[in-house]
Enzyme design. Sequence first.
Site, PDB file in Angstrom:
ATOM      1  N   ASP A 161       0.829  -1.209   0.000  1.00 51.79           N
ATOM      2  CA  ASP A 161       0.000   0.000   0.000  1.00 51.79           C
ATOM      3  C   ASP A 161       0.872   1.271   0.000  1.00 51.79           C
ATOM      4  O   ASP A 161       2.100   1.177  -0.018  1.00 51.79           O
ATOM      5  CB  ASP A 161      -0.941  -0.050   1.221  1.00 51.79           C
ATOM      6  N   GLU A 194      -0.711   1.508  -5.304  1.00 52.28           N
ATOM      7  CA  GLU A 194      -0.364   2.924  -5.093  1.00 52.28           C
ATOM      8  C   GLU A 194      -1.395   3.827  -5.757  1.00 52.28           C
ATOM      9  O   GLU A 194      -1.113   4.972  -6.065  1.00 52.28           O
ATOM     10  CB  GLU A 194       1.088   3.219  -5.476  1.00 52.28           C
ATOM     11  N   TRP A 195      -2.593   3.268  -5.967  1.00 54.94           N
ATOM     12  CA  TRP A 195      -3.806   4.009  -6.324  1.00 54.94           C
ATOM     13  C   TRP A 195      -3.706   4.721  -7.670  1.00 54.94           C
ATOM     14  O   TRP A 195      -4.396   5.712  -7.917  1.00 54.94           O
ATOM     15  CB  TRP A 195      -4.163   5.031  -5.227  1.00 54.94           C
ATOM     16  N   ASP A 216      -9.693   3.962  -4.742  1.00 51.75           N
ATOM     17  CA  ASP A 216     -10.671   2.995  -4.233  1.00 51.75           C
ATOM     18  C   ASP A 216     -11.985   3.070  -5.010  1.00 51.75           C
ATOM     19  O   ASP A 216     -12.328   4.103  -5.577  1.00 51.75           O
ATOM     20  CB  ASP A 216     -10.970   3.274  -2.756  1.00 51.75           C
TER      21      ASP A 216
END
Length: 402
Positions: A161, A194-195, A216
């Site tokens: 994450d 890492e979005w 998300d």
Amino acid sequence: MVALAALVQICAAGAAGQVTARNPLSRRRDLLSNGLGLTPPMGWNTYNHFHWNISEEIIRETADAMVSSGLAALGYQYINLDDAWAEHERDPQGNLVPDAATFPSGIKALADYVHSKGLKLGIYSDAGNLTCSKLQPGSLGYEEQDANTFASWGIDFLKYDNCHDNGLSPKVRYPVMSKALLNTGRSIFFSLCEWGREDPATWAPAVGNSWRTTGDISDHWESMLRRADENDKWASYAGPGGWNGLMILNSLETDPDMLEVGNGGMTNDEYIAHFSIWALAKSPLIIGCDVRAMSNETYQILSNSEVIAVNQDRLGVQGRKVKEGDLEVWAGPLTNNRVAVVLWNRGSSRATVTAPFSDIGLRADLADARDLWVHMTIPSVKEQISADLDSHACKMYILTPK
Ligand SMILES: *[C@@H]1O[C@H](CO)[C@@H](O)[C@H](O)[C@H]1NC(C)=O
Ligand SMILES: *[C@@H]1O[C@H](CO)[C@@H](O)[C@H](O)[C@H]1NC(C)=O
Ligand SMILES: *[C@@H]1O[C@H](CO)[C@@H](O)[C@H](O)[C@H]1NC(C)=O
């Protein structure tokens, strides 16, 4: 959830797009030599349903349920811990320590149990000073030590994450863990979370087996559409060994508490579209619901072996949107000159969606069309396929040229 969403926004706003001197692509061959991810990973993760309330009982019972429900036999093999499995502090030697209250038997024993079921165990850490929950240390500066710990426990998968990043680019932080995992000598699937910062599709194929392309997702229609569309533009970067990861499959669950507080959720047709598009886009299929207590509807969706087969097709080409608008067509090639296609009515009223074969890469005028949700074959379809669809519903087919 709320805290994490806020963080994602802050980080997205502050993303500097730094380019580092090192060129990670030069490492591609080495870092992919773990041999994993030839097809997208399938499994389960604790976060969507349990957030930070996890325990070894939940993991053992979920492993049992994966086997008894038949999901394991369909290919769902990774049982993945998310945040909040460790103590707040490292031990005096600097090692991560399993939470004594919730994982009293330790992670090694848990891995042994999960392996005894024929499944694999995944763990979670963070490329920063703390994990997102702030309940446990991150691995920044401890990559070698933590990778060795995970390997010694028999871990098979790492979700990594992006919270508390100490001001460093993901392009700097993630390759360090990638290398550390390879150096352990154990094959550990490396999942970058890492979005979507700094366009990971363009550099992460050198670093990991999958990378999240977006932030998300939340459990409603608009969020699902947005994530599907954002991910689509990176399609050409995916392939065997490295996949564009959409966020873990949304809950696919009927959670009465959530419905009670008016917390959204989707209709069955919408969940079917969600699963169809994720499968076609070669996203990792990581279940987010409580598989010990799945509804029948949820199970029917997750266990559709014909849709799973599209996701796991050995050709490994990400399907993509070929026609935009309310009446969409998504398609992608499969082995043996077959084509998978999703006809999808994203509009607000019933309508017909049509895909001419020439638009979806089918090199034939005549094809058998297998309906993957009705489980029936329509023989000898000519030149195009179409379907009448309720609002938000889809049809998914495999077309086999004749
Ligand atoms: C953990 O569970 C408790 C009690 O069910 C709940 O109040 C809390 O919000 C949960 N925490 C998280 C992070 O989900
Ligand atoms: C974060 O971790 C890095 C690497 O271990 C360390 O150099 C740095 O001082 C830490 N920063 C904070 C704010 O703790
Ligand atoms: C489960 O759902 C399927 C499909 O919706 C239905 O055919 C079947 O009867 C259901 N089974 C049970 C036990 O409810």
